[in-house]
Write an enzyme that holds these catalytic residues in place. Sequence first.
Site, PDB file in Angstrom:
ATOM      1  N   LYS A  68       0.873   0.167  15.245  1.00  0.00           N
ATOM      2  CA  LYS A  68       2.226   0.098  15.784  1.00  0.00           C
ATOM      3  C   LYS A  68       2.553  -1.164  16.585  1.00  0.00           C
ATOM      4  O   LYS A  68       3.710  -1.459  16.812  1.00  0.00           O
ATOM      5  CB  LYS A  68       2.476   1.308  16.700  1.00  0.00           C
ATOM      6  CG  LYS A  68       2.531   2.637  15.984  1.00  0.00           C
ATOM      7  CD  LYS A  68       3.724   2.726  15.060  1.00  0.00           C
ATOM      8  CE  LYS A  68       3.338   3.340  13.749  1.00  0.00           C
ATOM      9  NZ  LYS A  68       3.950   2.777  12.595  1.00  0.00           N
ATOM     10  N   TYR A 100      -9.499   5.704   6.994  1.00  0.00           N
ATOM     11  CA  TYR A 100      -9.686   6.112   8.387  1.00  0.00           C
ATOM     12  C   TYR A 100     -10.745   7.207   8.387  1.00  0.00           C
ATOM     13  O   TYR A 100     -10.495   8.306   7.897  1.00  0.00           O
ATOM     14  CB  TYR A 100      -8.378   6.648   8.974  1.00  0.00           C
ATOM     15  CG  TYR A 100      -7.351   5.589   9.298  1.00  0.00           C
ATOM     16  CD1 TYR A 100      -7.168   5.166  10.611  1.00  0.00           C
ATOM     17  CD2 TYR A 100      -6.555   5.021   8.303  1.00  0.00           C
ATOM     18  CE1 TYR A 100      -6.217   4.200  10.928  1.00  0.00           C
ATOM     19  CE2 TYR A 100      -5.606   4.054   8.614  1.00  0.00           C
ATOM     20  CZ  TYR A 100      -5.443   3.651   9.932  1.00  0.00           C
ATOM     21  OH  TYR A 100      -4.515   2.703  10.234  1.00  0.00           O
ATOM     22  N   HIS A 119       0.831  -1.206   0.000  1.00  0.00           N
ATOM     23  CA  HIS A 119       0.000   0.000   0.000  1.00  0.00           C
ATOM     24  C   HIS A 119       0.864   1.254   0.000  1.00  0.00           C
ATOM     25  O   HIS A 119       1.860   1.341   0.717  1.00  0.00           O
ATOM     26  CB  HIS A 119      -0.924   0.009   1.213  1.00  0.00           C
ATOM     27  CG  HIS A 119      -2.106  -0.902   1.054  1.00  0.00           C
ATOM     28  ND1 HIS A 119      -3.351  -0.456   0.704  1.00  0.00           N
ATOM     29  CD2 HIS A 119      -2.200  -2.252   1.162  1.00  0.00           C
ATOM     30  CE1 HIS A 119      -4.179  -1.498   0.618  1.00  0.00           C
ATOM     31  NE2 HIS A 119      -3.499  -2.589   0.895  1.00  0.00           N
ATOM     32  N   TYR A 168       3.659   6.636  10.473  1.00  0.00           N
ATOM     33  CA  TYR A 168       2.834   5.486  10.104  1.00  0.00           C
ATOM     34  C   TYR A 168       3.662   4.416   9.407  1.00  0.00           C
ATOM     35  O   TYR A 168       3.504   3.219   9.671  1.00  0.00           O
ATOM     36  CB  TYR A 168       1.698   5.950   9.206  1.00  0.00           C
ATOM     37  CG  TYR A 168       0.590   4.929   9.027  1.00  0.00           C
ATOM     38  CD1 TYR A 168      -0.553   4.973   9.818  1.00  0.00           C
ATOM     39  CD2 TYR A 168       0.677   3.929   8.056  1.00  0.00           C
ATOM     40  CE1 TYR A 168      -1.577   4.062   9.668  1.00  0.00           C
ATOM     41  CE2 TYR A 168      -0.335   3.005   7.889  1.00  0.00           C
ATOM     42  CZ  TYR A 168      -1.469   3.061   8.699  1.00  0.00           C
ATOM     43  OH  TYR A 168      -2.450   2.137   8.533  1.00  0.00           O
ATOM     44  N   PRO A 174      -4.727   0.260  18.501  1.00  0.00           N
ATOM     45  CA  PRO A 174      -4.405  -0.162  17.136  1.00  0.00           C
ATOM     46  C   PRO A 174      -4.504   0.930  16.084  1.00  0.00           C
ATOM     47  O   PRO A 174      -4.136   0.682  14.932  1.00  0.00           O
ATOM     48  CB  PRO A 174      -5.439  -1.263  16.872  1.00  0.00           C
ATOM     49  CG  PRO A 174      -6.601  -0.899  17.738  1.00  0.00           C
ATOM     50  CD  PRO A 174      -6.010  -0.292  18.972  1.00  0.00           C
TER      51      PRO A 174
END
Length: 388
Positions: free
Chosen positions: A297, A202, A72, A383, A293
């Site tokens: 991480k 998100y 991704h 991220y 979550p």
Amino acid sequence: MRTQMGIIGAGPAGLLLSRLLALQGIDSVVLENRSREYVEARIRAGILEQNTVDVLTGAGMGDRLHREGLEHRGVYLQYPGVRHQLDFPALCGRRVWVYGQTEVVKDLVAAQLAGGPPLLFDVSDVAVEDVDTDSPRVRFTDADGAARVLECDVVAGTDGFHGPSRAVVAEGTGQQLWERTYPYAWLGILADAAPATDELIYAWHPDGFALHSMRSPSVSRLYLQVDPSERIEDWSDDRIWEGLATRFALDGWELSTGTVTEKSILPMRSFVSAPMRRGRLFLAGDAAHIVPPTGAKGLNLAVADVVLLSRAVVRLLQDKETDLADAYSDTALRRVWRATHFSWWMTSMLHTTGDPFDAQLQLSQLRRVCSSEAAARELAENYTGLPL
């Protein structure tokens, strides 16, 4: 039994540590209190940082990951009427992979059982002793009910929050604990539905946060923010799909639905303990820290821990130098606190509290990330994983 490294816990941290040490000529034995079937079926994280993929590939664990994992290039941030893509390679030159922790564990277990160091399932009554000496030992009962003693040079506690290792460190070090329990949980589902998106979504919504992820081209992983007191029995499949459709709603886009094959409610909290070492006993992964979550991480922090720990153990046992072992806890905790902050920040930005003031602050932050290259780069760098 005699080995150089005793490893308690056959999650990804313990198994990868054993693998990394074996590649450097260090013997180990891995002890696990669950069955192989249970360990390989645990549904956990699914996002691998660039660093984690590189470490697994370097350890010879990359074949199936690169064949079946989904690479991704970014994520979508969404709030009502807006869905904005963050391009990670353009922002920071890194990517992430969708490849479930379950699959990582299967790969590591298969390698371990195919001529790797001993891996013992279904052990019980695990007790760690003499960690303040150069000859620690682990007592346990094996799957046949026989009492065993594992004599070691070093012990790794990769046995999670409830395992025996963390308590041993706490008893001898005056261990400090930091913890935060969040006022929301995730209701997660696996569904036989083709993902309706090319990247993770998100989504902030007045009804609560939602996340659209995936496990394969035909399996979706989706989450809804719920109250921690909710019962999974009260959430029918239809109610879940309706909630997801509402929170992901966007003109011209439609959510794919299908048969729900697994659902559960996951409470959310942050936990950090320090130090991550007592004598010859070292903690890694969830035995020392837990993060919500939202920032993806947890598994990646465990991998970072064992990379540091493997280097420290090789230097300690082969070079007879203690510098990396002495620095392990402080070095690991610097990354842990950075990841803890990022996870808290993502969680706080995306989960609704019911307070209108909080909602406006969250929307302001989301607009900032979606309009500022500097703010977007900060999210992307964290991220995708900071350098090891």
